[in-house]
Design a protein around this motif. Sequence first.
Motif, mmCIF file in Angstrom:
data_model
loop_
_atom_site.group_PDB
_atom_site.id
_atom_site.type_symbol
_atom_site.label_atom_id
_atom_site.label_comp_id
_atom_site.label_asym_id
_atom_site.label_seq_id
_atom_site.Cartn_x
_atom_site.Cartn_y
_atom_site.Cartn_z
ATOM 1 N N THR A 54 7.158 35.612 21.449
ATOM 2 C CA THR A 54 8.014 34.813 20.578
ATOM 3 C C THR A 54 9.299 35.531 20.193
ATOM 4 N N SER A 55 9.331 36.842 20.352
ATOM 5 C CA SER A 55 10.559 37.576 20.035
ATOM 6 C C SER A 55 11.304 38.018 21.298
ATOM 7 N N SER A 56 10.839 37.540 22.466
ATOM 8 C CA SER A 56 11.467 37.948 23.726
ATOM 9 C C SER A 56 12.569 36.987 24.144
ATOM 10 N N ASP A 57 13.379 37.424 25.087
ATOM 11 C CA ASP A 57 14.445 36.595 25.663
ATOM 12 C C ASP A 57 13.972 35.831 26.884
ATOM 13 N N GLY A 58 12.826 36.227 27.436
ATOM 14 C CA GLY A 58 12.300 35.589 28.630
ATOM 15 C C GLY A 58 11.209 36.449 29.234
ATOM 16 N N LEU A 59 10.842 36.117 30.457
ATOM 17 C CA LEU A 59 9.794 36.843 31.167
ATOM 18 C C LEU A 59 10.338 37.359 32.492
ATOM 19 N N VAL A 60 9.793 38.480 32.946
ATOM 20 C CA VAL A 60 10.125 39.027 34.260
ATOM 21 C C VAL A 60 8.827 39.053 35.056
ATOM 22 N N GLU A 61 8.877 38.521 36.272
ATOM 23 C CA GLU A 61 7.700 38.471 37.121
ATOM 24 C C GLU A 61 7.565 39.768 37.911
ATOM 25 N N LEU A 62 6.382 40.377 37.829
ATOM 26 C CA LEU A 62 6.076 41.586 38.592
ATOM 27 C C LEU A 62 4.837 41.328 39.437
ATOM 28 N N PRO A 63 4.851 41.721 40.694
ATOM 29 C CA PRO A 63 3.638 41.604 41.509
ATOM 30 C C PRO A 63 2.502 42.418 40.887
ATOM 31 N N ASP A 64 1.254 41.984 41.080
ATOM 32 C CA ASP A 64 0.101 42.660 40.487
ATOM 33 C C ASP A 64 0.021 44.138 40.847
ATOM 34 N N ALA A 65 0.415 44.489 42.045
ATOM 35 C CA ALA A 65 0.299 45.872 42.504
ATOM 36 C C ALA A 65 1.412 46.779 41.980
ATOM 37 N N THR A 66 2.358 46.247 41.212
ATOM 38 C CA THR A 66 3.490 47.034 40.726
ATOM 39 C C THR A 66 3.031 48.081 39.721
ATOM 40 N N THR A 67 3.403 49.329 39.964
ATOM 41 C CA THR A 67 3.103 50.408 39.026
ATOM 42 C C THR A 67 4.368 51.030 38.463
ATOM 43 N N THR A 68 5.472 50.918 39.196
ATOM 44 C CA THR A 68 6.756 51.426 38.721
ATOM 45 C C THR A 68 7.862 50.468 39.149
ATOM 46 N N VAL A 69 8.945 50.507 38.414
ATOM 47 C CA VAL A 69 10.122 49.702 38.741
ATOM 48 C C VAL A 69 11.340 50.610 38.643
ATOM 49 N N ALA A 70 12.116 50.664 39.702
ATOM 50 C CA ALA A 70 13.348 51.465 39.712
ATOM 51 C C ALA A 70 14.494 50.633 39.152
ATOM 52 N N SER A 71 15.493 51.285 38.630
ATOM 53 C CA SER A 71 16.629 50.569 38.043
ATOM 54 C C SER A 71 17.370 49.730 39.079
ATOM 55 N N SER A 72 17.206 50.035 40.349
ATOM 56 C CA SER A 72 17.891 49.274 41.397
ATOM 57 C C SER A 72 17.042 48.110 41.932
ATOM 58 N N ASP A 73 15.788 47.986 41.475
ATOM 59 C CA ASP A 73 14.909 46.907 41.940
ATOM 60 C C ASP A 73 15.386 45.554 41.420
ATOM 61 N N MET A 74 15.345 44.562 42.291
ATOM 62 C CA MET A 74 15.679 43.190 41.892
ATOM 63 C C MET A 74 14.389 42.492 41.457
ATOM 64 N N LEU A 75 14.401 41.903 40.266
ATOM 65 C CA LEU A 75 13.230 41.229 39.723
ATOM 66 C C LEU A 75 13.563 39.779 39.407
#
Length: 56
Positions: free
Chosen positions: A26-47
């Motif tokens: 309720t306090s967020s701006d939206g949601l970001v979808e991540l695949p289930d197997a995701t353990t890290t996200v780099a700043s250059s990754d497109m989500l």
Amino acid sequence: MERGTDHAPMASKIPRKGEGVLKSLTSSDGLVELPDATTTVASSDMLTDYPHALPW
């Protein structure tokens, strides 16, 4: 979404359990979808971002 030290958009992960999830949604701006197997996200990754259409 927030701005990182490099001024790029930065998302924060919400907790998976408890009432913190509802409060985070309720306090967020939206949601970001991540695949289930995701353990890290780099700043250059497109989500996939799903912004809330209307403010809470």
